[in-house]
Design an enzyme around this catalytic site. Structure first.
Site, PDB file in Angstrom:
ATOM      1  N   ILE A  12      43.954  25.273  51.273  1.00  9.93           N
ATOM      2  CA  ILE A  12      42.696  25.268  52.040  1.00  9.93           C
ATOM      3  C   ILE A  12      41.733  24.159  51.575  1.00  9.93           C
ATOM      4  CG2 ILE A  12      41.325  26.904  50.645  1.00  9.93           C
ATOM      5  CD1 ILE A  12      40.584  28.272  53.359  1.00  9.93           C
ATOM      6  N   VAL A  34      42.540  31.069  44.961  1.00 15.93           N
ATOM      7  CA  VAL A  34      41.935  30.093  45.866  1.00 15.93           C
ATOM      8  C   VAL A  34      40.541  29.685  45.368  1.00 15.93           C
ATOM      9  CG1 VAL A  34      40.936  31.757  47.520  1.00 15.93           C
ATOM     10  CG2 VAL A  34      41.698  29.525  48.316  1.00 15.93           C
ATOM     11  N   ASP A  35      39.856  30.600  44.707  1.00 14.94           N
ATOM     12  CA  ASP A  35      38.531  30.334  44.144  1.00 14.94           C
ATOM     13  C   ASP A  35      38.623  29.188  43.117  1.00 14.94           C
ATOM     14  OD1 ASP A  35      35.865  30.699  43.505  1.00 14.94           O
ATOM     15  OD2 ASP A  35      36.134  32.610  42.465  1.00 14.94           O
ATOM     16  N   GLY A 120      45.595  38.366  47.216  1.00 12.78           N
ATOM     17  CA  GLY A 120      46.222  37.855  45.997  1.00 12.78           C
ATOM     18  C   GLY A 120      45.878  38.752  44.825  1.00 12.78           C
TER      19      GLY A 120
HETATM   20  N1  AR6 Z   1      44.707  27.591  49.645  1.00 15.95           N
HETATM   21  C1  AR6 Z   1      44.863  28.627  50.489  1.00 15.95           C
HETATM   22  N2  AR6 Z   1      45.170  29.879  50.105  1.00 15.95           N
HETATM   23  C2  AR6 Z   1      45.340  30.078  48.784  1.00 15.95           C
HETATM   24  C3  AR6 Z   1      45.184  29.042  47.825  1.00 15.95           C
HETATM   25  C4  AR6 Z   1      44.852  27.753  48.300  1.00 15.95           C
HETATM   26  N3  AR6 Z   1      44.671  26.729  47.484  1.00 15.95           N
HETATM   27  N4  AR6 Z   1      45.417  29.570  46.592  1.00 15.95           N
HETATM   28  C5  AR6 Z   1      45.710  30.874  46.775  1.00 15.95           C
HETATM   29  N5  AR6 Z   1      45.684  31.176  48.101  1.00 15.95           N
HETATM   30  P1  AR6 Z   1      43.303  35.108  45.687  1.00 15.95           P
HETATM   31  P2  AR6 Z   1      41.697  37.529  46.147  1.00 15.95           P
HETATM   32  C6  AR6 Z   1      45.923  32.458  48.777  1.00 15.95           C
HETATM   33  O1  AR6 Z   1      44.015  35.735  44.537  1.00 15.95           O
HETATM   34  O2  AR6 Z   1      42.925  38.363  46.261  1.00 15.95           O
HETATM   35  C7  AR6 Z   1      39.785  34.977  42.004  1.00 15.95           C
HETATM   36  O3  AR6 Z   1      39.932  34.982  40.608  1.00 15.95           O
HETATM   37  C8  AR6 Z   1      46.725  33.492  48.035  1.00 15.95           C
HETATM   38  O4  AR6 Z   1      48.122  33.248  48.197  1.00 15.95           O
HETATM   39  O5  AR6 Z   1      42.882  33.701  45.566  1.00 15.95           O
HETATM   40  O6  AR6 Z   1      40.617  37.706  47.174  1.00 15.95           O
HETATM   41  C9  AR6 Z   1      38.371  35.307  42.428  1.00 15.95           C
HETATM   42  O7  AR6 Z   1      37.418  34.763  41.562  1.00 15.95           O
HETATM   43  C10 AR6 Z   1      46.308  34.764  48.759  1.00 15.95           C
HETATM   44  O8  AR6 Z   1      47.049  34.916  49.967  1.00 15.95           O
HETATM   45  O9  AR6 Z   1      41.977  35.949  46.107  1.00 15.95           O
HETATM   46  C11 AR6 Z   1      38.391  36.803  42.406  1.00 15.95           C
HETATM   47  O10 AR6 Z   1      38.194  37.294  41.084  1.00 15.95           O
HETATM   48  C12 AR6 Z   1      44.852  34.485  49.141  1.00 15.95           C
HETATM   49  O11 AR6 Z   1      44.666  33.074  48.964  1.00 15.95           O
HETATM   50  C13 AR6 Z   1      39.773  37.155  42.867  1.00 15.95           C
HETATM   51  O12 AR6 Z   1      40.583  36.022  42.535  1.00 15.95           O
HETATM   52  C14 AR6 Z   1      43.830  35.221  48.283  1.00 15.95           C
HETATM   53  O13 AR6 Z   1      44.264  35.268  46.938  1.00 15.95           O
HETATM   54  C15 AR6 Z   1      39.839  37.341  44.357  1.00 15.95           C
HETATM   55  O14 AR6 Z   1      41.105  37.820  44.697  1.00 15.95           O
END
Ligand code: AR6
Length: 174
Positions: A12, A34-35, A120
């Site tokens: 993203i 993603v954060d 995630g």
């Molecule tokens: N681009 C697009 N999607 C992504 C990317 C990327 N670069 N990286 C991961 N994803 P998550 P959550 C997808 O874990 O579950 C953080 O530590 C990933 O495969 O990023 O909402 C925050 O600070 C998944 O489908 O977010 C919070 O503490 C989706 O993004 C916590 O994680 C969300 O995965 C939030 O957890």
């Protein structure tokens, strides 16, 4: 209506839109997933901007600039941590999409890209989350007569397949 939603597989942080949505935590100060990727790509100015936001509640969303990202803005939203589905996880996830779209509308943004919020590190079951994402977005676009183009960003093939299946089913129902 479905033509307002497109699906794209990849990172993203590379998407060139008015705003990308960040799946953040309540501190809004960065994290993993993603954060972490968004903070890494946007540069340290993003964290400085986030410090001024004073955190957010689950289901809320707040706006910053995009700094070094190709996206002009980042909308930071806090998804629910999935426990057992009995703690209003669905309503809170819906609220993330609705609040983010509300901010986009308020700021006259024309395009917004969402990751699969909460699926995630927060363990929301992927299919249920995808259903909520698509139905909430379609409902918003319909009721708010909003001219916003939405991109659903799938980081993996499974998520992309889920989004495609759900959108196709909605198409054939009509
Ligand atoms: N681009 C697009 N999607 C992504 C990317 C990327 N670069 N990286 C991961 N994803 P998550 P959550 C997808 O874990 O579950 C953080 O530590 C990933 O495969 O990023 O909402 C925050 O600070 C998944 O489908 O977010 C919070 O503490 C989706 O993004 C916590 O994680 C969300 O995965 C939030 O957890």
């Amino acid at each position: 209506m479905e033509e307002k939603i497109s699906i794209w597989q990849g990172d993203i942080t590379q998407v060139e839109v008015d705003a990308i949505v960040n799946a953040a935590n309540k501190s809004l100060l960065g994290g993993g997933g993603v954060d972490g990727a968004i903070h890494q790509a946007a540069g340290p100015e993003l964290k400085e901007a986030c410090k001024k936001l004073g955190g957010a509640e689950t289901g809320e969303a707040k706006l910053t600039e995009g700094f070094n990202l190709p996206a002009k803005y980042v909308i930071h939203t806090v998804g629910p941590v999935y426990r057992d589905g009995k703690h209003e996880e669905d309503k809170l996830l819906e609220s993330c999409y609705r609040s983010s779209l509300g901010i986009a509308k308020k700021h006259h943004l024309k395009s917004i890209a969402f990751p699969a919020i909460s699926t995630g590190i927060y363990h929301y079951p992927a299919e249920e989350a995808a259903q909520i994402a698509i139905h909430t977005i379609l409902d918003f676009l319909e009721k708010q007569t909003s001219e916003i183009t939405v991109i659903l960003v799938a980081f993996d093939q499974r998520t992309e397949n889920l989004y495609r299946k759900i959108l196709k089913n909605i198409d054939t129902e009509e």
